[in-house]
Design a protein around this motif. Structure first.
Motif, PDB file in Angstrom:
ATOM      1  N   TRP A 159      -6.457  41.695   5.191  1.00 10.87           N
ATOM      2  CA  TRP A 159      -7.310  42.871   5.382  1.00 10.87           C
ATOM      3  C   TRP A 159      -8.076  43.115   4.096  1.00 10.87           C
ATOM      4  N   GLY A 160      -9.400  42.871   4.149  1.00 15.38           N
ATOM      5  CA  GLY A 160     -10.251  43.076   2.992  1.00 15.38           C
ATOM      6  C   GLY A 160     -11.169  44.263   3.174  1.00 15.38           C
ATOM      7  N   LEU A 197      -7.921  43.408  -1.353  1.00 15.60           N
ATOM      8  CA  LEU A 197      -7.476  42.511  -0.295  1.00 15.60           C
ATOM      9  C   LEU A 197      -5.965  42.593  -0.181  1.00 15.60           C
ATOM     10  N   ILE A 198      -5.505  42.891   1.023  1.00 16.07           N
ATOM     11  CA  ILE A 198      -4.080  42.880   1.344  1.00 16.07           C
ATOM     12  C   ILE A 198      -3.835  41.723   2.297  1.00 16.07           C
ATOM     13  N   ASP A 199      -2.883  40.870   1.966  1.00 19.93           N
ATOM     14  CA  ASP A 199      -2.585  39.800   2.908  1.00 19.93           C
ATOM     15  C   ASP A 199      -1.103  39.755   3.199  1.00 19.93           C
ATOM     16  N   GLY A 200      -0.796  39.262   4.377  1.00 21.10           N
ATOM     17  CA  GLY A 200       0.587  39.210   4.835  1.00 21.10           C
ATOM     18  C   GLY A 200       0.952  37.839   5.346  1.00 21.10           C
ATOM     19  N   HIS A 201       2.153  37.417   5.001  1.00 23.63           N
ATOM     20  CA  HIS A 201       2.737  36.158   5.447  1.00 23.63           C
ATOM     21  C   HIS A 201       3.943  36.550   6.290  1.00 23.63           C
ATOM     22  N   THR A 219       8.726  36.463   4.906  1.00 21.10           N
ATOM     23  CA  THR A 219       7.804  37.540   5.256  1.00 21.10           C
ATOM     24  C   THR A 219       7.506  38.416   4.042  1.00 21.10           C
ATOM     25  N   ASN A 220       6.227  38.615   3.753  1.00 17.94           N
ATOM     26  CA  ASN A 220       5.849  39.500   2.661  1.00 17.94           C
ATOM     27  C   ASN A 220       4.420  39.993   2.861  1.00 17.94           C
ATOM     28  N   ILE A 221       4.166  41.179   2.355  1.00 18.62           N
ATOM     29  CA  ILE A 221       2.833  41.779   2.346  1.00 18.62           C
ATOM     30  C   ILE A 221       2.553  42.195   0.909  1.00 18.62           C
ATOM     31  N   ARG A 222       1.389  41.813   0.396  1.00 22.87           N
ATOM     32  CA  ARG A 222       1.109  42.117  -1.001  1.00 22.87           C
ATOM     33  C   ARG A 222      -0.347  42.526  -1.192  1.00 22.87           C
ATOM     34  N   LEU A 223      -0.574  43.251  -2.270  1.00 24.35           N
ATOM     35  CA  LEU A 223      -1.937  43.510  -2.722  1.00 24.35           C
ATOM     36  C   LEU A 223      -2.380  42.271  -3.474  1.00 24.35           C
ATOM     37  N   ARG A 224      -3.130  41.412  -2.791  1.00 27.20           N
ATOM     38  CA  ARG A 224      -3.480  40.110  -3.353  1.00 27.20           C
ATOM     39  C   ARG A 224      -4.560  40.222  -4.415  1.00 27.20           C
ATOM     40  N   GLU A 225      -5.575  41.053  -4.172  1.00 28.59           N
ATOM     41  CA  GLU A 225      -6.687  41.117  -5.119  1.00 28.59           C
ATOM     42  C   GLU A 225      -7.278  42.512  -5.142  1.00 28.59           C
ATOM     43  N   ALA A 230      -8.011  42.137 -10.710  1.00 26.39           N
ATOM     44  CA  ALA A 230      -6.561  41.941 -10.785  1.00 26.39           C
ATOM     45  C   ALA A 230      -6.094  41.208  -9.534  1.00 26.39           C
ATOM     46  N   ARG A 231      -5.088  40.344  -9.700  1.00 27.07           N
ATOM     47  CA  ARG A 231      -4.534  39.588  -8.583  1.00 27.07           C
ATOM     48  C   ARG A 231      -3.005  39.650  -8.633  1.00 27.07           C
ATOM     49  N   ASN A 232      -2.401  39.678  -7.449  1.00 30.59           N
ATOM     50  CA  ASN A 232      -0.942  39.740  -7.316  1.00 30.59           C
ATOM     51  C   ASN A 232      -0.356  40.941  -8.054  1.00 30.59           C
TER      52      ASN A 232
END
Length: 768
Positions: free
Chosen positions: A608-609, A622-626, A689-695, A722-724
């Protein structure tokens, strides 16, 4: 087909652009350690009694702050007939592992000229890349990996003496040798010795050049010719000092020297047609191409044969006995000749039929039983822009449906169909151990795709949905021969690997005013992989390197999928409960990597960007989920076995290990059984499974009134990136990226992999 495409100058415009960025990286996915139980006397493990231990952080002290600086300068100029583009970029970086540094220079020049009222267009481009990497770290594994000795260092001991004095003087040898608290083995060495005395340097010089000419014969017919050269010169050296583990280096050290030169030549000729009449349009092309690759390489490795004189790293000092290694490739040639055609037929700018056909003839298929070295692969696609055919409601701005089928071929590697022996180090003849298999075929991949794309509310909302199915057949596998056969291995074409999936993109502009805009995009993807068939003589196939253990591997099995992880598991009764022995420890099944314990592939991915602009400010995140998938934490297994991990300390404090509701009081016996390289891998499988603030980025464009009256600087942009930054949610007790990014071959299995980093930095862009 290899083409070079970059930016070029614009007619009537002269610009200078400068950009600079600085990013710092910090290791964030480090293991957690206990600090209450010290080293067991006379052993290397930390199963001793509870004690008041000094607080040291050898792991945190080892990793440094990584820094990456990138600076680039671009010049563009041109008029209606000539456009010029030149750029230079410099990258300087230091990694989080000590001694790891990178330097890179990139020069790019492009010229474009037109003649005869723009009927003839000539273009040329040259690109030079110079890169040096020093101290490239080991990406994972037990051998030559400083993280092995770093993570397993006994709790309570001080690393400082071994950091400051990683080598000490040895009177008998009259030189410095490795200093470590215990016996030096293949798996146990001083991490500071490994980064300081197993040095490596990797250099690359690459030159790419392109020339093209296109001539417009008529308004609808153009002739085009292109050619390019790609030259790569690689040079790698590693100096491994004496007293490194004897299983890795000889008594006087080890020297590795590798050089490789690859020249790729590509050329094509093409006739392109663009014609419209009545309700129809036709875009077509027919042409031929040739790709010729030549490679020369030399690799010398003293291995355990050692050097004549200690720590003298020259080719002449290598003891070229049978224990050394030499490999030479002299002007190995690979050529692909191709004939291709493509056409797009349009009707009323709404219905389009795309057809392509290509035939390749590959030199690597020589010596096979095929009548021709050629293989053919076509494609066909149909798309329909619906609003061009029917009147649609006002809320629909655009609508399209599409479907396509394609086939893609791939030849086989060099010398597989005609393998030969060679002379090994020391002048010893080395017979060929692989059969020259003459029935090989090219790999073929066929795919089917359907999709649709819609835009609504004056293009402020869009939907793009795609479903695909791909089957790859005739892949190349190497199989062991039966006992007593003349060759150890033989090659076969086998397999049918199927991928099915769906991709969905949703976009919207929820807010749009004169000063504020919000753009949001949601991406969803799901892929299901299945091994439909392998080979009658191939029950299973191990992917990549199974590590330095036989208790875990990524294995292909018919009916399974890529990413399946096999290992050892707990024995269970008919109700699914773990079976325990008389010693109170769980029983295990699987003599090695024979039981499927998980799969590393996610069930689906979600991203989700969001971008926001307000006046001169911009903001993006950008939030991404695995979601789903499992990872094997082999590092954790080793740390548990020797008692340095946090969980092993917590279990001793608690007095037991809780295994699926059952209390095990023999804590040391349990972790020695399930941990280590040969333990019960099922226990170390974690949900990824994880959801993070990627960027995240925040930018500001300086108003023109702040740039001065003369406007020497036409535009200035500043941004923070900033990333991760942090996790929003995760199931595993560690960062799954520390495992999932280790390497493609070991994806899903962590063996002392390099930690994930958190990055923050600033960017500056100036236009003159």
């Amino acid at each position: 087909m290899i083409l070079i495409k970059t930016k070029k100058g614009k007619a009537g415009v002269r610009n200078i652009h400068f950009s600079s960025s600085l990013t710092v990286d910090q290791a964030i996915s480090l293991p957690k350690f206990q600090n209450e139980f010290g080293r067991l006397e006379g052993a290397e493990t930390c199963w001793g009694d509870r004690a008041s231990l000094p607080v040291y952080d050898p792991v945190g002290d080892f990793f440094r702050t990584g820094i990456t600086a990138i600076n680039s300068l671009i010049f563009t100029a041109g008029n209606s007939h000539v456009q010029n583009y030149f750029s230079y970029a410099n990258t300087t970086a230091r990694g989080i592992v000590p001694k790891n540094n990178l330097s890179k220079h990139n020069f790019n020049l492009r010229e474009s000229s037109s003649f005869f009222d723009d009927r003839l267009i000539l273009e040329g481009q040259a690109n030079l890349i110079l890169q040096t990497i020093k101290g490239k770290p080991t990406v994972g594994g037990f051998y030559m990996n400083p993280l092995q000795g770093l993570y397993t260092f006994p709790r309570g001991m001080d690393m400082a003496p071994y950091k400051e004095n990683f080598e000490v003087y040895n009177e008998k040898r009259n030189m410095n040798v490795q200093n470590w608290y215990t016996t030096i083995t293949d798996f146990e060495q001083n991490p500071y010795w490994l980064v300081n005395r197993t040095e490596n340097e990797d250099k690359r010089a690459r030159v790419l050049a392109l020339a093209s000419a296109s001539f417009k014969v008529t308004d609808w017919l153009t002739l085009q010719g292109r050619g390019n050269i790609d030259y790569v010169n690689d040079k790698y050296q590693q100096e491994i000092y004496a007293s490194t583990s004897p299983g890795i280096a000889g008594e006087n050290g080890r020297y590795i020297y590798y050089t490789c030169q690859t020249t790729l030549l590509y050329g094509d000729l093409m006739a392109k047609l663009n014609k419209s009449w009545d309700d129809f349009s036709l875009n077509a092309a027919i042409g031929t191409s040739i790709t010729d690759t030549r490679t020369s390489a030399l690799r010398l490795d003293s291995k355990t044969a050692s050097l004549y004189y200690p720590n003298v790293f020259t080719i002449a000092n290598i003891n070229m006995s049978s224990s050394a290694y030499i490999e030479e490739l002299d002007d190995a040639r690979r050529q692909m000749q191709s004939f291709f055609a493509m056409a797009q037929l349009g009707y009323k700018e709404s219905l389009y039929l795309d057809v392509t056909a290509r035939n390749d003839w590959s030199s690597t298929l020589a010596f096979t039983e095929r009548k021709s070295r050629g293989f053919f692969y076509p494609s066909v696609g149909l798309s329909w822009i619906i609003p061009k055919s029917f009147s649609m409601p006002s809320l629909i701005s655009f609508g399209k449906v599409r479907a396509s089928w394609s086939k893609v071929g791939n030849d086989i590697p060099l010398f597989v169909s005609n393998t030969v022996g060679h002379i090994a180090a020391g002048g010893i003849p080395q017979p060929n151990d692989t059969a020259p298999f003459g029935t090989l075929k090219p790999e073929m991949s066929s795919s089917f795709e359907i999709g649709t794309e819609w835009k609504f509310f004056d293009y402020r909302m869009d939907v793009d949905l795609t479903f695909y199915k791909t089957n790859t057949k005739e892949q190349l596998f190497s199989l062991p021969s039966s006992a007593g056969a003349a060759y150890k291995y033989y090659f076969v074409n086998a397999g049918n690997i199927q991928n099915m999936g769906v991709e969905l993109t949703l976009g919207a502009v929820p807010i749009l005013t004169n000063q504020f805009k919000w753009n949001t995009t949601l991406n969803f993807s799901r892929n299901k992989n299945e091994v439909k068939k392998l080979h009658d003589d191939l029950a299973s196939f191990i992917q990549g390197n199974e590590g330095f253990s036989s208790s875990y591997a990524m294995r292909l099995v018919e009916g399974g999928s890529f990413g399946d992880i096999y290992g050892k598991a707990f024995e269970r009764d008919k109700y699914g409960a773990i079976v325990y022995g008389r010693d109170g420890l769980p029983q295990e099944i699987g003599s090695g990597n024979t039981v499927k314990v998980g799969n590393c592939n996610p069930a689906f991915l979600l991203g989700w960007g969001n971008s926001f602009t307000y006046k001169d400010f911009s903001y993006y995140f950008l939030i991404d989920g695995h979601f789903g998938g499992e990872v094997l934490a082999q590092t954790q297994a080793v740390l548990d076995q020797i008692g340095v991990s946090k969980v092993s300390g917590e279990a001793r404090t608690m007095g037991y290990v809780d295994l699926e509701g059952h209390h095990i009081y023999n804590i040391k016996g349990f972790y020695e059984q399930v941990g280590g390289r040969n333990g019960v891998t099922e226990y170390y499988m974690y949900n990824a499974t994880n959801i993070r603030l990627r960027e995240l980025s925040l930018g500001y464009t300086l108003p023109k009134r702040l740039l001065g009256r003369k406007q020497f600087v036409k535009k200035a942009e500043l941004s923070f990136v900033a990333r991760n930054l942090f996790f929003i949610y995760k199931k595993a007790p560690f960062d799954p990226d520390a495992i999932l990014s280790v390497s493609n071959s070991n994806q899903g299995i962590d063996i002392f992999g390099i930690p994930t980093t958190r990055s923050v930095g600033f960017n500056v862009k100036l236009s003159f």
